[in-house]
Design a protein around this motif. Structure first.
Motif, PDB file in Angstrom:
ATOM      1  N   ALA A   5      42.724 -77.410  10.709  1.00  0.00           N
ATOM      2  CA  ALA A   5      43.505 -76.880   9.585  1.00  0.00           C
ATOM      3  C   ALA A   5      44.049 -75.490   9.868  1.00  0.00           C
ATOM      4  CB  ALA A   5      42.623 -76.842   8.338  1.00  0.00           C
ATOM      5  N   GLY A   6      43.693 -74.949  10.998  1.00  0.00           N
ATOM      6  CA  GLY A   6      44.212 -73.618  11.346  1.00  0.00           C
ATOM      7  C   GLY A   6      43.461 -72.479  10.688  1.00  0.00           C
ATOM      8  N   VAL A   7      42.221 -72.729  10.324  1.00  0.00           N
ATOM      9  CA  VAL A   7      41.412 -71.637   9.765  1.00  0.00           C
ATOM     10  C   VAL A   7      41.019 -70.712  10.919  1.00  0.00           C
ATOM     11  CG1 VAL A   7      39.232 -71.071   8.635  1.00  0.00           C
ATOM     12  CG2 VAL A   7      40.567 -73.026   7.853  1.00  0.00           C
ATOM     13  N   ASN A   8      41.281 -69.413  10.745  1.00  0.00           N
ATOM     14  CA  ASN A   8      41.146 -68.489  11.864  1.00  0.00           C
ATOM     15  C   ASN A   8      39.714 -68.105  12.200  1.00  0.00           C
ATOM     16  OD1 ASN A   8      43.741 -67.419  10.086  1.00  0.00           O
ATOM     17  ND2 ASN A   8      44.125 -67.920  12.226  1.00  0.00           N
ATOM     18  N   SER A   9      38.923 -67.903  11.165  1.00  0.00           N
ATOM     19  CA  SER A   9      37.569 -67.412  11.413  1.00  0.00           C
ATOM     20  C   SER A   9      36.600 -68.147  10.507  1.00  0.00           C
ATOM     21  CB  SER A   9      37.479 -65.913  11.102  1.00  0.00           C
ATOM     22  OG  SER A   9      38.400 -65.224  11.893  1.00  0.00           O
ATOM     23  N   ASN A  10      35.359 -68.218  10.936  1.00  0.00           N
ATOM     24  CA  ASN A  10      34.388 -68.896  10.083  1.00  0.00           C
ATOM     25  C   ASN A  10      33.061 -68.155  10.079  1.00  0.00           C
ATOM     26  OD1 ASN A  10      32.357 -70.200  12.005  1.00  0.00           O
ATOM     27  ND2 ASN A  10      34.326 -70.765  12.917  1.00  0.00           N
ATOM     28  N   PHE A  11      32.391 -68.199   8.942  1.00  0.00           N
ATOM     29  CA  PHE A  11      31.079 -67.586   8.749  1.00  0.00           C
ATOM     30  C   PHE A  11      30.175 -68.656   8.150  1.00  0.00           C
ATOM     31  CE2 PHE A  11      31.894 -62.971   9.216  1.00  0.00           C
ATOM     32  CZ  PHE A  11      33.273 -63.001   9.330  1.00  0.00           C
ATOM     33  N   VAL A  12      29.235 -69.134   8.926  1.00  0.00           N
ATOM     34  CA  VAL A  12      28.374 -70.205   8.445  1.00  0.00           C
ATOM     35  C   VAL A  12      27.345 -69.637   7.467  1.00  0.00           C
ATOM     36  CG1 VAL A  12      26.725 -70.002  10.367  1.00  0.00           C
ATOM     37  CG2 VAL A  12      27.011 -72.199   9.211  1.00  0.00           C
ATOM     38  N   TRP A  13      26.961 -70.463   6.522  1.00  0.00           N
ATOM     39  CA  TRP A  13      25.887 -70.110   5.581  1.00  0.00           C
ATOM     40  C   TRP A  13      24.666 -70.901   5.985  1.00  0.00           C
ATOM     41  CZ3 TRP A  13      25.404 -66.567   1.720  1.00  0.00           C
ATOM     42  CH2 TRP A  13      24.226 -66.661   0.968  1.00  0.00           C
TER      43      TRP A  13
END
Lengths: 407, 547
Positions: free
Chosen positions: B454-462
């Motif tokens: 989807a082109g999400v640039n960054s991710n922070f997992v919970w």
């Protein structure tokens, strides 16, 4: 029940008709609108006429009149509406905002400045401090806040004149208001006394404001011993009084100013008295010493100004004393007891009689009445013989011999 | 004789019982009749004034007439002036004018009574965020003070009290000339002239987005033993250092942390907690981790009366760390869209707009974002934010469609961050819907795959850890919720990495995956079978007539 199906059918039909949406009037999506003001500035209390033009007639718009922490809202409907704003809202000066809104969205915004009216009736004034010291760096200030009839502080630049009456010279000064007030600075004057101030504009004035200029500290002053008895008589009083104490501008100093009196015997400070000025003068009453000495009195103001010193030499207090033994009355008559000037010593002076044989037999004390006293000795039942009697008055002793004869 | 004794005992007992009842009743009566104690009243008083905390500055330019004002008088005047405004705000909000008498007098009090006694239909709320006072006069007898309060930032909100419809929410810059007098030892506003006011445009424009880091891998962080509020109260630098080491081992570059509003002292920010935040940031520097602090965790409200308090909190926190090299971005609020239902969408959004403008004033160099709870809310205020961020706990395949829909509504050039995603690995005997660690890993892998797609640039997992305990105030009492919240971690409570940790480590070569076969074997199914077995046994016994 042959008609059951008809009953059910009509019931359903009724329900359907009841539930059918009522036809609503055609609504126009709110569009534009505007507030038309004839003038962007009015005077406080003037009535205001607004024209509101809307793009449609169906929707209800809201005109919000915003003022400080309160708002007044008007529901507006119709393409062209004239709205009269009453003096109830325009009485409070300042900038007001008008928003034409629909569903929380402002469609048009206008602001109107309500200027205060001319000064009216009474000018609020504050004078302080109420008292200042003569010829000092102390000063006072008269703050004046002219307001219009709606109690709004008047516009910047309104002229306020301050008049002063101080008995000697009258002054008049003009100021213009800034930030809602005008302030007149009052410096200390060369003369003590009351100064009266008043501020006024064309239509309004302050109440009278009084300023008291207090006299300053006393300059050096003269002290006089008004009454004195220059003998070492501890019952006598030396009375001092000052001239009218004045400050350096010759203003009588204010009542209640403290003045100290220092009493020296030789170099030794032996007493300290404090007096307050009454009508500009101070007086002291000091008891004479009980022993011969030279005393010096100096008065001192709390600001450090000294009076002239007064020196008084208190001599020994001499009295003449006559003591007789009256054989007939069997008693000792003391008197007259006279002072240096031949005067009788004061009433009530104590006289002590001591009778000796081989030992002290009697000690009796009486008070002088008109310079005399009589001691009856018959009551002591002294046996016949020779006795010595000593009479003491004010430190002076007189001795006589008594020959008591038998009956 | 015995009878007499018995009578005496009965009478004495009766009197004792009556005395007891009367005494008890008296206590109850006096309890309800007694007023507040002094300490209670003092607390109420302090609480009343503490909520109004605008930024107030004194302009020393230019000479005032009269005396120079000493520090103590200035504090007195300032406090009385601010309280006057606050009492005016309260009067506007509540319609209760009695409080005004303590802080206004003369013509000003008359004007205000006149104004506020008007229309009850409309509800006007007002608050001043900033006062800039320039002294004009301090009279020689210290009884009159005049000053100009210029460039005052005021917020006014007008609603229809009957329909609750918002009529106006407006920011303005206003100037007042004020004259206060000392009445019976209390400074009171006697005249207040409204000089001018202009609508105020808030400086909430976003930055140039070129400098913002993209393609970051991060994790939401709380220590295992002290999540949520206890993170800061039981602050343990050793544990944090160990966790940072673990984060680096997982090849993550950033952490997202939370600043709880009340724990940090609301508007009177506790220096101890700022110091702890500083320690954490310094540790982040030593481990070369970037930090996204999430502000205003658990705020007390978004209404106008909270504006000065929350704004002061923001200023205190952001101002202290604005120059910190390892703060990547400010996340203004965690999941504010979940509060729409309680506070109303417009109320929450207006508060957020103000906070964005405030943060831009203090720290214009750092990007600002809001962690929306779902992609469908993330278009809100997108034009004012530098980074669009949202959370996702749904079906992984839906992420693409939801992100595409979001892209349609926002500037496509803006970075999209997924700041929370994950799944609990709670696999309980008692609660349905259990998830195995393998399923958790598969879920995370799929979300990462679709996020990339989807082109999400960054991710922070919970989140990094499973937690040993969960504060009751955050997730309520329900055990199936509390237990689930404990097990979202990449590492379990014993410190052993779960399968999901490996997925995070390998996320550069991510692909979609099917759910693990372990979905077939769940402890809860055994419980169901056991219950079924027991039920059948019971039925058979009943049918055989054992009971």
């Amino acid at each position: 029940m042959p008609h059951t199906r008809y009953i059910i059918g009509f019931t359903f039909l009724g329900i359907l008709l009841a539930c059918r949406d009522q036809p609503e009037p055609t609504r126009v999506t709110p569009g534009s609108g505007r507030i038309i003001l004839n003038d962007s500035t009015i005077k406080a209390g003037d009535s205001l006429s607004l024209r509101i033009q809307l793009s449609d007639e169906q929707n209800i718009y809201t005109l919000v009149w915003r003022d400080l922490a309160a708002s007044t809202c008007f529901a507006i409907r119709g393409k062209d509406t004239i709205l009269e704003i009453s003096p109830f809202l325009t009485g409070n000066a300042g900038q007001k905002h008008l928003y034409l809104t629909h569903s929380g969205e402002p469609i048009d915004h206008q602001s109107i400045m309500i200027q205060p009216g001319p000064p009216s009736n009474y000018i609020e004034s504050y004078l302080g401090p109420k008292t200042i010291l003569f010829a000092s760096k102390e000063s006072s200030m008269l703050v004046m806040i002219p307001t219009d009839q709606y109690l709004n502080p008047v516009s910047k630049g309104t002229e306020v004149t301050v008049k002063e009456e101080s008995g000697e010279s009258d002054q008049q000064l003009s100021y213009t208001t800034r930030h809602g007030y005008a302030a007149h600075l009052i410096n200390s004057s060369e003369h003590a006394g009351r100064r009266i101030f008043g501020g006024f504009t064309t239509n309004a004035g302050t109440i009278q404001q009084d300023l008291l200029v207090q006299s300053g500290w006393p300059v050096s002053f003269q002290l006089v011993a008004d009454e004195y008895f220059p003998f070492a008589d501890g019952r006598s009083v030396t009375k001092f009084s000052s001239e009218v104490l004045v400050d350096r501008g010759d203003n009588p100093i204010k009542d209640g100013t403290l003045i100290n009196l220092s009493v020296y015997e030789g170099e030794l400070l032996i007493g300290h008295f404090t007096g307050k000025t009454v009508n500009g003068r101070v007086s002291f009453h000091v008891l004479n010493p009980g022993h011969p000495c030279l005393r010096t009195y100096i008065a001192l103001s709390t600001s450090g100004q000294k009076s002239n010193p007064i020196s008084i030499n208190y001599d020994e207090y001499q009295i003449r004393l006559v003591v007789r033994y009256n054989q007939d009355l069997k008693g000792i008559h003391v008197g007259p007891v006279q002072g240096n000037l031949g005067q009788l010593v004061p009433e009530g002076t104590r006289v002590t009689l001591e009778i000796f044989g081989n030992e002290i037999l009697e000690i009796v004390e009486e008070e002088l009445i008109k310079g005399e006293v009589f001691f009856s000795i018959s009551k002591y039942m002294l046996p016949s013989g020779s006795y010595t009697a000593t009479v003491s008055v004010l430190g002076v002793n007189e001795m006589i011999t008594l020959e008591i004869l038998g009956e | 004789m015995k009878k007499t004794h018995r009578r005496i005992i009965v009478h004495v007992t009766t009197i004792f019982v009556i005395a007891l009842i009367v005494g008890l009743f008296g206590q109850i009566w006096s309890y309800f009749k007694s007023g507040a104690t002094f300490s209670e009243l003092k607390a109420i008083d302090e609480e009343l004034w503490k909520v109004y905390d605008p930024v107030t500055t004194w302009d020393s330019a230019g000479l005032a007439e009269g005396l120079p004002m000493d520090h103590f008088t200035r504090e007195d005047v300032e406090q009385a002036y601010l309280r006057a405004w606050h009492s005016l705000h309260l009067a506007g909000r509540t319609g209760n004018l009695e409080l005004l008498e303590d802080y206004f007098s003369g013509p000003c009090l008359q004007h205000l009574r006149h104004l506020l006694n008007g229309d009850d239909e409309f509800f006007t709320e007002r608050v001043n965020l900033k006062h800039n006072i320039r002294l004009n006069l301090f009279s020689l007898d210290r009884q009159v003070v005049a000053f100009t309060d210029s460039a005052m930032h005021a917020v006014v909100r007008i609603t229809n009290g009957v329909t609750d419809q918002l009529l106006l929410h407006n920011h303005s810059e206003e100037s007042f000339e004020v004259i206060m007098t000392l009445d019976d030892g209390h400074w009171k506003v006697r005249h207040m002239s409204h000089l001018q006011s202009t609508d105020r445009a808030m400086n909430d424009a976003p930055h140039s987005i070129s400098g913002i880091r993209r393609n970051l891998k991060g994790v939401n962080y709380y220590p295992s033993a002290s999540p949520w509020f206890s993170f800061w109260t039981d602050f343990d630098t050793l544990a944090i250092a160990e966790d940072f080491e673990l984060i680096k081992e997982l090849e993550l570059e950033a952490i997202r942390i939370f600043i709880p509003y009340s724990t940090f002292g609301k508007n009177q920010v506790d220096q101890v907690y700022l110091q702890r935040l500083n320690q954490l940031l310094n540790l982040a520097v030593s481990f070369d981790l970037l930090v996204v602090p999430t502000l205003f965790d658990f705020p007390e409200g978004y209404q106008i009366n909270h504006y000065t308090q929350t704004r002061r909190h923001l200023i205190e926190v952001v101002d202290r760390f604005q120059d910190h090299s390892h703060i990547l971005a400010w996340d203004l609020k965690n999941e504010p869209d979940l509060d729409f239902e309680v506070y109303g969408q417009s109320t929450v959004l207006e508060w957020l707009k103000l906070m964005i403008a405030t943060i831009r004033e203090i720290d214009p160099s750092k990007p600002v974002t809001i962690g929306w709870s779902k992609p469908t809310s993330a278009h809100l205020l997108a034009d004012k934010l530098d980074i669009i961020s949202f959370h996702f706990y749904g079906q992984p395949s839906h992420l693409v469609t939801q992100t595409d829909a979001l892209r349609q509504k926002v500037d496509p050039e803006k970075p999209l961050w997924l700041t929370e995603f994950g799944k609990s690995s709670l696999n309980s005997f008692f609660f349905p819907g259990g998830v195995s660690e393998a399923e958790q890993a598969a879920y995370i892998q799929n979300v990462l795959f679709y996020a990339q797609k989807a082109g999400v640039n960054s991710n922070f997992v919970w989140t990094l850890h499973d937690f040993q305990r969960i504060p009751g105030g955050v997730f309520g009492w329900k055990p199936w919720i509390r237990k689930a919240q404990k097990q979202f971690g990449l590492v379990n409570a014993a410190g052993i990495r779960k399968k999901s940790a490996q997925v995070i480590l390998d996320q550069e070569q991510i692909s979609d995956t099917r759910n693990s076969w372990t979905w077939l074997i769940k402890p809860f199914y055994f419980t169901c079978l056991l219950v079924l077995f027991l039920a059948v046994m019971l039925a058979r016994r009943i049918s055989k007539g054992y009971f």
